[in-house]
Scaffold this active site. Structure first.
Site, mmCIF file in Angstrom:
data_model
loop_
_atom_site.group_PDB
_atom_site.id
_atom_site.type_symbol
_atom_site.label_atom_id
_atom_site.label_comp_id
_atom_site.label_asym_id
_atom_site.label_seq_id
_atom_site.Cartn_x
_atom_site.Cartn_y
_atom_site.Cartn_z
ATOM 1 N N GLU A 84 29.054 79.904 80.954
ATOM 2 C CA GLU A 84 30.234 79.634 80.136
ATOM 3 C C GLU A 84 31.006 80.903 79.793
ATOM 4 O O GLU A 84 30.429 81.967 79.566
ATOM 5 C CB GLU A 84 29.827 78.903 78.860
ATOM 6 N N CYS A 126 30.867 81.643 68.464
ATOM 7 C CA CYS A 126 29.722 82.537 68.617
ATOM 8 C C CYS A 126 28.418 81.791 68.354
ATOM 9 O O CYS A 126 28.253 81.134 67.326
ATOM 10 C CB CYS A 126 29.865 83.706 67.643
#
EC number: 2.1.1.192
Length: 356
Positions: free
Chosen positions: A104, A348
């Protein structure tokens, strides 16, 4: 898993070898001695500066040479398996690699600045207890080409230019970059080479959980990115609980390595601190962070936990985050990172191939 693959990444059995990830020396070898040396530079600049997606687009090469190259090589960018778009403009790319595995990459547009968050491994071996990527374990490390390819693909898809000082690259996606240092260094050399992708070292950051021997090794690189350290706790005991790999790399030794790390005149070390409600977010934690970092040229980025399935922690209240920040910033530059892409699992600690 084969240990050599785990260390250097996939090499594969493909019929045509990718050009992305090759430096000038590699390209000269690929062309052979019958081609003049400047041909390698033409290819290098066309792929990295010009973002050529295929050999046909390298118009500076003679047609016959392009045909000969195409028989043995391809540019070799990853394939977009799926694109997720957030309401805040963030884009999460699920990219398919040559061996069928996926990784990703995230694009975060922000006014006059764009940031691409890239991965260094498929999954991650570090096992941080607050990170969804850790739930994947490690599948393998990425090649230099697969690291650079993420940047080239996202930049091309969004018409992003590397000049003008508005594009940043952060290696904070899947993986521990310093456990794939050979390929990370080769990739960053290409990204920072004026004849390559051409970014300034100020625009590229590599984040680590604190692999101490590799920090010193990175510091010896003449051309290197900025360094960010994942701290995430104010005591040894808490850090080892949250980040099991730190049982091998102790906090006092990490801080000594940071003290010895060669900073450039404009540079500070960045320390990242994920705030977990009731775990590491007290005022006492903040004061201990200040004490730990007091003799370093450092700044602190606070990240309120981005929640996700399988993570046994909660996000602190904004007031608690503000209190923590106020204590730290009396002594050090301290910022709260704005979450991006929460609705598509792009923030995150959320990169785990989630389908939304």
């Amino acid at each position: 898993m084969n240990q050599s693959l785990d260390r250097v990444g996939y090499t594969g059995n493909r019929m045509s070898q990718p050009l992305v990830g090759m430096d000038l020396t590699d390209l000269r070898e690929a062309l052979g001695s019958d081609q003049p040396g400047y041909r390698a530079k033409q290819i290098y600049e066309a792929i990295y500066r010009g973002q050529a997606a295929n050999l046909v687009q390298i118009s500076t090469l003679p047609a016959q040479l392009r045909e000969d190259l195409a028989a043995r090589h391809e540019v070799g960018l990853p394939e977009i398996a799926h694109l997720y778009q957030s309401t805040d403009g963030t884009r999460r790319y699920l990219l398919k690699l040559e061996d069928g595995r996926t990784v990703e990459t995230v694009l975060m547009p922000d006014g006059e600045r764009d940031t691409i968050c890239i991965s260094s491994q498929v999954g991650c071996p570090v096992d941080c207890k607050f990170c969804m990527t850790a739930l994947m374990g490690l599948e393998r490390s990425l090649t230099a080409g697969e690291i650079v390819g993420q940047v080239l693909l996202v930049a091309r898809e969004n018409q992003l230019r590397q000049d003008g000082g508005r594009l940043n690259i952060v290696m904070m996606g899947q993986g521990e970059p310093l456990l794939n240092l050979e390929n990370v260094v080769k990739a960053t050399r290409i990204l920072l080479d004026p004849a390559g992708f051409g970014l300034s070292p100020r625009r590229v950051t590599v984040s680590t959980a604190g692999i101490i021997p590799k920090i010193a090794e990175l510091g010896r690189e003449p051309v290197r990115p900025k360094l960010a350290i994942s701290l995430n706790a104010s005591t040894e005991e808490s850090r080892q609980e949250l980040m099991p790999i730190t049982r091998k790399y102790h906090l006092k030794d990490l801080l000594a390595a940071c003290k010895a790390y060669p900073l450039r005149p404009w540079e500070k070390l960045t320390f990242e601190y994920v705030l977990l409600r009731g775990v590491n977010d007290t005022d006492a934690d903040a004061r201990r962070v200040v004490k730990l970092l007091s003799n370093l040229n450092a700044k602190v980025n606070l990240i309120a936990l981005n929640p996700g399935p399988g993570i046994p922690y909660a996000t602190p209240d904004p007031e608690r985050v503000a209190s923590f920040q106020n204590i730290v910033r009396r002594a050090l530059p301290c910022f709260v990172r704005k979450p991006r892409g929460l609705d598509i699992y792009a923030a995150c600690g959320q990169l785990k191939r989630n389908v939304t």
